[in-house]
Enzyme design. Structure first.
Site, short mmCIF file in Angstrom:
data_model
loop_
_atom_site.label_atom_id
_atom_site.label_comp_id
_atom_site.label_asym_id
_atom_site.label_seq_id
_atom_site.Cartn_x
_atom_site.Cartn_y
_atom_site.Cartn_z
N HIS A 282 12.56 -2.46 -3.12
CA HIS A 282 11.80 -2.50 -4.37
C HIS A 282 12.51 -3.47 -5.33
O HIS A 282 13.73 -3.37 -5.51
CB HIS A 282 11.74 -1.10 -4.98
CG HIS A 282 11.05 -1.07 -6.30
ND1 HIS A 282 9.67 -1.16 -6.41
CD2 HIS A 282 11.52 -1.02 -7.57
CE1 HIS A 282 9.34 -1.15 -7.69
NE2 HIS A 282 10.44 -1.06 -8.42
N ARG B 239 0.86 -1.19 0.00
CA ARG B 239 0.00 0.00 0.00
C ARG B 239 0.88 1.23 0.00
O ARG B 239 1.98 1.21 0.56
CB ARG B 239 -0.88 0.04 1.24
CG ARG B 239 -1.78 -1.16 1.34
CD ARG B 239 -3.21 -0.74 1.55
NE ARG B 239 -4.06 -1.91 1.54
CZ ARG B 239 -5.01 -2.12 0.65
NH1 ARG B 239 -5.24 -1.24 -0.32
NH2 ARG B 239 -5.75 -3.20 0.70
C1 GRF Z 1 9.85 -8.07 -2.42
O1 GRF Z 1 10.43 -8.43 -3.65
C2 GRF Z 1 9.66 -6.58 -2.31
O2 GRF Z 1 10.63 -5.85 -2.96
C3 GRF Z 1 8.33 -6.40 -3.03
O3 GRF Z 1 7.56 -7.48 -2.59
C4 GRF Z 1 8.41 -8.58 -2.30
C5 GRF Z 1 8.08 -9.05 -0.93
O4 GRF Z 1 8.58 -10.33 -0.71
N1 GRF Z 1 7.78 -5.10 -2.77
P1 GRF Z 1 8.49 -11.04 0.72
O5 GRF Z 1 7.06 -10.93 1.19
O6 GRF Z 1 9.45 -10.32 1.63
O7 GRF Z 1 8.91 -12.45 0.47
#
Ligand code: GRF
Length: 218
Positions: A112, A94
């Site tokens: 990211h 979000r």
């Molecule tokens: C990560 O790749 C993060 O950069 C993106 O969502 C993913 C989350 O992965 N925004 P997790 O839930 O930590 O396995």
């Protein structure tokens, strides 16, 4: 890093990045304790990881609030109550409202799965594959009031293989995130990031008082 600083984590998904932070924090020398894991989704797998690690959890659902500002305020209150030195967005899907961002100035870290400023937004891995780039990666950055925009702390490049699909590529990107995110959280928590506009300078580890400086270290 003598003193242990406090980290609050926000997530929406399975929480592999949270796990990397919890694993790092298990070493007392890391100097950061995860004091809260909050999610907008009651079914987020990351909440189970937090519970297994004995970390308090909170769920703040958008649907339980009349509008976005009310949701933001509730989330902000839940996080502020944990008195964090750093707020870590570990797959939080979000966009944080400006009030939330201003409440924790230069203390919110996001990861990211793309090399910003390329491919911002919620589908960075899919977008990079669709564009046909040969290299993508991840960006760990401070959060400002624009999406996927604040000063960059760390980036790591990941080569796109010819047979990659979104899942295989994202998995390799996450391995890099798991390395970089805990390091960034630690630096921000200990006030070791100095900002000059968009440029983040990492200050050296302070010498602990009472400890002799090892030979060869300035
Ligand atoms: C990560 O790749 C993060 O950069 C993106 O969502 C993913 C989350 O992965 N925004 P997790 O839930 O930590 O396995």
């Amino acid at each position: 890093m003598a003193e242990v600083r406090r980290a609050a984590v926000l997530l929406s998904g399975q929480g592999s990045n949270l796990q990397a932070l919890l694993d790092a924090a298990a070493d007392p020398g890391f100097g950061v304790e995860v004091v809260l894991v909050a999610s907008d989704r009651p079914d987020a797998g990351g909440l189970d990881r937090a519970r297994r690690a004995g970390v308090p959890t909170a769920v703040v659902r958008l649907a339980d609030h009349p509008d976005r500002p009310a949701f933001d305020r509730a989330l902000q209150a839940a996080v502020a109550a944990a008195r964090p030195d750093v707020v870590c967005l570990a797959g939080f899907m979000r966009i944080l409202g400006p009030g939330f961002v201003r409440a924790f100035p230069d203390r919110i870290v996001n990861t990211h799965p793309g090399l910003l400023p390329a491919f911002p937004g919620a589908h960075a891995v899919r977008d990079a594959l669709a564009y046909g780039v040969r290299v993508t990666g991840c960006t760990v950055h401070l959060v400002d009031e624009q999406v996927d925009h604040g000063p960059v702390l760390f980036q790591s490049a990941v080569t796109v293989e010819p047979d990659d699909d979104e899942a295989t590529l994202h998995e390799r990107i996450k391995r890099e995130e798991h390395r970089l995110l805990p390091a960034a959280v630690r630096l921000v928590a200990h006030g070791r990031v100095l900002l000059d506009g968009r440029h983040a300078r990492i200050l050296p580890e302070p010498v602990r008082p009472g400890l002799a400086t090892p030979e060869g270290v300035p």
